[in-house]
Write a protein that holds these residues in place. Structure first.
Motif, short mmCIF file in Angstrom:
data_model
loop_
_atom_site.label_atom_id
_atom_site.label_comp_id
_atom_site.label_asym_id
_atom_site.label_seq_id
_atom_site.Cartn_x
_atom_site.Cartn_y
_atom_site.Cartn_z
N ARG A 111 0.81 -1.23 0.00
CA ARG A 111 0.00 0.00 0.00
C ARG A 111 0.84 1.27 0.00
O ARG A 111 0.28 2.37 -0.04
N VAL A 112 2.17 1.13 0.07
CA VAL A 112 3.06 2.26 -0.11
C VAL A 112 4.06 1.89 -1.21
O VAL A 112 4.27 0.69 -1.47
N PRO A 113 4.66 2.86 -1.88
CA PRO A 113 5.63 2.52 -2.93
C PRO A 113 6.83 1.75 -2.38
O PRO A 113 7.40 2.12 -1.35
N VAL A 114 7.19 0.68 -3.07
CA VAL A 114 8.34 -0.15 -2.67
C VAL A 114 9.31 -0.21 -3.84
O VAL A 114 8.94 -0.63 -4.94
N THR A 115 10.56 0.18 -3.61
CA THR A 115 11.63 0.05 -4.60
C THR A 115 12.48 -1.15 -4.22
O THR A 115 12.99 -1.21 -3.10
N VAL A 116 12.61 -2.11 -5.13
CA VAL A 116 13.36 -3.33 -4.85
C VAL A 116 14.64 -3.33 -5.69
O VAL A 116 14.59 -3.17 -6.91
N VAL A 117 15.77 -3.50 -5.03
CA VAL A 117 17.08 -3.45 -5.69
C VAL A 117 17.74 -4.83 -5.65
O VAL A 117 17.83 -5.46 -4.59
N ASP A 118 18.15 -5.30 -6.80
CA ASP A 118 18.98 -6.50 -6.91
C ASP A 118 20.43 -6.06 -6.80
O ASP A 118 20.97 -5.43 -7.72
N SER A 119 21.08 -6.36 -5.69
CA SER A 119 22.44 -5.88 -5.47
C SER A 119 23.45 -6.52 -6.41
O SER A 119 24.56 -6.00 -6.58
N ARG A 120 23.10 -7.68 -6.99
CA ARG A 120 24.04 -8.45 -7.82
C ARG A 120 25.25 -8.90 -7.01
O ARG A 120 26.29 -9.23 -7.56
N GLN A 121 25.10 -8.88 -5.68
CA GLN A 121 26.15 -9.29 -4.77
C GLN A 121 25.61 -10.35 -3.82
O GLN A 121 24.42 -10.68 -3.83
N VAL A 122 26.48 -10.87 -2.97
CA VAL A 122 26.07 -11.79 -1.91
C VAL A 122 26.81 -11.38 -0.63
O VAL A 122 27.81 -10.68 -0.66
#
Length: 288
Positions: A111-122
């Motif tokens: 219900r709120v904006p969510v930005t999801v980031v793939d770090s490409r790291q571990v």
């Protein structure tokens, strides 16, 4: 002043509990499955590196599991109810786990904006990106700006490691059977790195001592003339990890400017895939 953007990551980011609390970061646990028993990572009474290392040595069935979209939906709903106006979620490589995908699916219904980031790291490579985002948000950056800071730091980070055997990576599907067989046949110590979110085998050495020396050389090369944060991780190999930490502390003095190199056990989830004996080093340039 409290942040209006909530910051979320997962347990593989290897951030200490006290740091998570002080930086107001929400951590979603992945799971380790040993036999028929499911253990959450990073929670009291949950999976530990020691438990995983012992299970692997005994050749017990060990696997890992991502949090499903419903888990992320609950987390996002709770953060929104607590007053978050936006959410920034930063996770381990989508090529290594379905965690990023789960967060994306949950973000669509939040219900709120969510930005999801793939770090490409571990591991702490993701953790350093999360901390950079926390600094950006605390400094007044927007969610979009903080996401960009996280991506940039993750892309500039070098994650290197060696393993005593490639068998555990083969069993977990992280490398092919042919590569694992070749490494075993030649009795070599493979040096591996995270390259665009995937595990890449790029050098082979004959002994653990040589592998340790080469990891140190490569970490120094990665640091160059930059200010960097550095972390060393291991699974059931504390002496070699301490040796590598000491070498890097001496050689990277100017790059660290008094910052200590963190040295500790690898998380249980990542440890399940690399096996006992692994030693890793992560070099992350300090953002401007």
């Amino acid at each position: 002043m409290p942040r209006t953007t909530a910051l979320v990551t997962d347990s593989t980011a290897s951030l200490p509990a006290e740091l998570v609390a002080s930086r107001d970061i929400t951590v979603v646990p992945l799971q380790v499955v040993i036999g028929a028993t499911v253990h959450d990572e990073g929670v009291e009474g949950g999976a530990t590196p020691e438990i995983v290392a012992e299970a692997l040595r005994e050749w017990a069935p060990v696997s890992t599991s991502r949090p499903g979209p419903a888990v992320f939906s609950e987390v996002f709903e709770r953060l929104a109810a607590d007053g978050a106006e936006e959410i920034l979620a930063i996770h381990l490589s989508g090529d290594m786990s379905g965690t990023f995908e789960s967060a994306q699916l949950a973000a669509r219904e939040a219900r709120v904006p969510v930005t999801v980031v793939d770090s490409r790291q571990v591991g702490i490579g993701t953790g350093f990106a999360v901390l950079a985002a926390a600094d950006a948000l605390d400094g007044g950056c927007t969610t979009e700006e903080a996401a960009r800071v996280a991506r940039d730091r993750a892309a500039a980070t070098t994650s290197l490691f060696y393993v005593d055997t490639l068998e555990y990576l083969r069993r977990g599907g992280r490398i092919g059977a042919a590569a694992a067989l070749l490494g075993g046949a030649l009795s070599v110590k493979p040096l591996l790195r995270i390259s665009d979110g995937r595990i890449d085998s790029f050098e082979k050495v004959r002994t653990s001592s040589r592998a340790l020396a080469r990891l140190a050389d490569l970490a120094v090369e990665a640091a160059g003339e930059q200010q960097v944060d550095v972390a060393v991780a291991h699974l059931a190999n504390p002496d070699r990890a301490a040796d590598l930490t000491a070498r890097l502390t001496e050689r990277l003095g100017d790059n660290l400017s008094g910052r200590e190199i963190d040295c500790g056990q690898l998380g249980a989830v990542l440890g399940a895939h690399v096996g006992p004996g692994m030693v890793a080093v992560c070099v992350a340039p300090v953002p401007d």
